[in-house]
Design an enzyme around this catalytic site. Structure first.
Site, short mmCIF file in Angstrom:
data_model
loop_
_atom_site.label_atom_id
_atom_site.label_comp_id
_atom_site.label_asym_id
_atom_site.label_seq_id
_atom_site.Cartn_x
_atom_site.Cartn_y
_atom_site.Cartn_z
N GLU A 106 0.83 -1.22 0.00
CA GLU A 106 0.00 0.00 0.00
C GLU A 106 0.86 1.26 0.00
O GLU A 106 1.68 1.47 0.91
CB GLU A 106 -0.90 -0.01 1.25
CG GLU A 106 -1.87 1.16 1.30
CD GLU A 106 -2.86 1.06 2.47
OE1 GLU A 106 -3.22 -0.07 2.87
OE2 GLU A 106 -3.26 2.11 2.98
N ASP B 2 5.03 -13.91 12.03
CA ASP B 2 3.69 -14.38 11.69
C ASP B 2 2.67 -13.27 11.97
O ASP B 2 2.19 -13.10 13.09
CB ASP B 2 3.38 -15.63 12.54
CG ASP B 2 2.02 -16.21 12.25
OD1 ASP B 2 1.20 -15.56 11.56
OD2 ASP B 2 1.75 -17.33 12.73
N HIS C 81 -2.37 10.64 -0.43
CA HIS C 81 -2.36 9.47 -1.31
C HIS C 81 -2.12 9.92 -2.75
O HIS C 81 -1.36 9.31 -3.49
CB HIS C 81 -3.70 8.72 -1.24
CG HIS C 81 -3.80 7.85 -0.03
ND1 HIS C 81 -4.89 7.06 0.23
CD2 HIS C 81 -2.95 7.62 0.99
CE1 HIS C 81 -4.70 6.40 1.35
NE2 HIS C 81 -3.54 6.73 1.83
N LYS D 66 -7.21 -0.86 11.79
CA LYS D 66 -6.60 -1.26 10.50
C LYS D 66 -5.42 -0.34 10.20
O LYS D 66 -4.36 -0.79 9.74
CB LYS D 66 -7.66 -1.20 9.40
CG LYS D 66 -7.22 -1.82 8.07
CD LYS D 66 -6.40 -0.92 7.18
CE LYS D 66 -6.02 -1.59 5.88
NZ LYS D 66 -5.21 -0.72 5.00
C1 MEV Z 1 -5.94 3.00 5.26
O1 MEV Z 1 -5.10 1.94 4.91
C2 MEV Z 1 -5.94 3.21 6.77
C3 MEV Z 1 -6.88 4.30 7.27
O2 MEV Z 1 -8.20 4.05 6.84
C4 MEV Z 1 -6.79 4.27 8.79
C5 MEV Z 1 -7.78 5.17 9.50
O3 MEV Z 1 -8.84 5.48 8.93
O4 MEV Z 1 -7.49 5.51 10.66
C6 MEV Z 1 -6.51 5.66 6.73
#
Ligand code: MEV
Length: 448
Positions: free
Chosen positions: A86, A291, A388, A275
């Site tokens: 990513e 792992d 991004h 995430k």
């Molecule tokens: C994207 O890979 C991760 C985000 O969505 C995390 C977040 O929203 O805190 C930008």
């Protein structure tokens, strides 16, 4: 404090060969030699090695390995290797680590590397009586477990404790289920094999002690490694939160706190928040041959431990500063597993220079908190897409052949136009090439 720094300004603008040279200088040790770096060309393993690792191999599959900069953890500088597909994760973690650096860096502590092995006992007539007989025989059981891990015990690890948990009663359809936890100090290993070996070695004796009719069920480690937590804390001065677009530091701080509160109140947001943390964590785990699925499983189980899914890192305003804390299970190793055969993982570990699994866990946790800060800061200010887009613009400019200053210029222009497409990049590249050296470069601030 370290003698060298993980700050390498302008690193992102350099060609790969130059970055590798700098790595060797900055790593501060001679483990990063030509042979180690050359091993990266093939992605870290050849097909023959891969064939020995898993089944039905038909090839290997590479991902980018990048280095996150600016990390200061417990007063020591680290170059943090990250493997991830990513864009922007490496740049974002580096940028946030630079902000945290201005507040003294990350402060982290990792528990002793204790893993839990579970033995499931079924059809236990009297689970409470069985549990007390097992606990009375603790010494004998620990000795039996120790005999199965003699070399680990020599290194100071091995079985440390036994805990019983009655999870159902004789009247239940399961017919009385008792679960025995074997707590094993795995030292610098992640420990899955060690723990499974011990669980299998003691299971029959546990069933004997549990009484007639008892049968042995599963014997396997738990990925909810809650005896092996890492805690990381970061303090970011308000002034460090001011970005290149000159946002007000206090507003950014309050925006990050509001984003944290959102995750604390809403599991839908908490999942995305976590995430973003795992972006940094998994990338270092992959780079170091760990792992990552087991850490993911542990992180989310820990996040849900109250019965409600929650963020594993939270942020608050303290005086003028922004303070973040992360807590999660982190079962990582610096020996064994893929690290034995994967030269990319070995190189990453050498580069990172962590002397123990606990030290590695501290750096991995810092990478997670850093990724979280970067995401929340972007979301609370300009939104995630602009950053991004800037990075995407660089890869589009690169794809059409722009290099060096031309790359910066073309990327900046297509990003500013909001037209991040190869055709437009090609057109601009042609134009700036024709303008010749008089053309002044415009630099994109990606990661300093
Ligand atoms: C994207 O890979 C991760 C985000 O969505 C995390 C977040 O929203 O805190 C930008």
């Amino acid at each position: 404090m370290s003698k060298w720094s993980s700050r390498i300004p302008g690193f992102y603008r350099l060609p790969v060969a130059k970055r590798r040279e700098l790595l060797r200088e900055h790593a501060g040790h001679d483990l990063i030699d030509d042979a180690a770096l050359a091993a990266l060309e093939g992605g870290g393993i050849d097909v023959e090695t891969a064939d020995g690792m898993i089944e039905n191999v038909v090839g290997t599959y590479s991902l980018p390995l990048g280095i996150a900069l600016n990390f200061l953890v417990n007063g020591r500088d680290y170059l943090v290797p990250m493997v991830i597909e990513e864009p922007s994760v490496v740049a974002a973690a580096s940028n946030a680590a630079r902000m945290v650096r201005q507040g003294g860096g990350f402060f982290a502590e990792a528990d002793s590397p204790i893993m839990v092995g579970q033995v499931q006992l079924l059809s236990v007539a009297d689970p409470d009586g069985a549990a007390s007989r097992i606990l009375c025989a603790k010494e004998e059981l620990l000795a039996l477990a120790g005999a199965a891990t003699a070399r680990l015990c020599e290194r100071g690890g091995g079985p440390k404790d036994i805990v019983t948990r009655v999870v159902s009663n004789p009247g239940d359809p399961d017919g009385g289920m008792l679960v025995v936890h074997l707590e094993i100090d795995c030292r610098d290993a992640m420990g899955a094999n060690l723990v499974n070996t011990v669980a299998e070695a003691v299971a029959d004796r546990l069933a004997d002690l549990a009484g007639p009719g008892t049968s042995v069920g599963l014997r396997i480690l738990s990925n909810l490694a809650d005896r092996r937590l890492v805690r990381v804390r970061a303090r970011v001065p308000k002034a460090a939160l001011v970005g290149t677009s000159g946002e007000d530091g206090a507003r950014v701080r309050d925006g990050v706190v509001a984003a944290s509160r959102f995750a604390e109140l809403d599991p839908y947001r908490a999942a995305t928040h976590n995430k973003g943390i795992m972006n940094g964590i998994d990338a270092v785990l992959l780079a170091t041959g760990n792992d990552w699925r087991s850490v993911e499983a542990g992180a989310h189980a820990h996040a849900a431990r109250s019965g409600r899914y929650a963020p594993i890192a939270t942020w608050r305003a303290e005086e003028d500063d922004l303070v973040g804390v992360l807590e999660m299970p982190l079962a990582v190793g610096t020996v064994g597993g893929a690290q034995r055969v994967h030269s990319g993982a070995r190189l990453s570990l050498a580069l990172l220079g962590a002397d123990s699994a606990q030290e590695l866990a501290c750096v991995v946790g810092a990478a997670g908190l850093s990724s979280n800060l970067a995401a929340l800061r972007a979301l609370a200010t300009e939104g995630i897409q602009r950053g991004h887009m800037s990075l995407h613009a660089r890869s589009v400019a690169r794809a059409v052949g722009a290099r060096g200053e031309l790359l910066d210029r073309v990327a900046a222009e297509i990003a500013a136009l909001g037209d991040v497409k190869p055709e437009r990049a090609r057109e601009i590249l042609e134009r700036v090439r024709n303008l010749g050296p008089a053309c002044q470069p415009v630099f994109l601030e990606v990661s300093k």
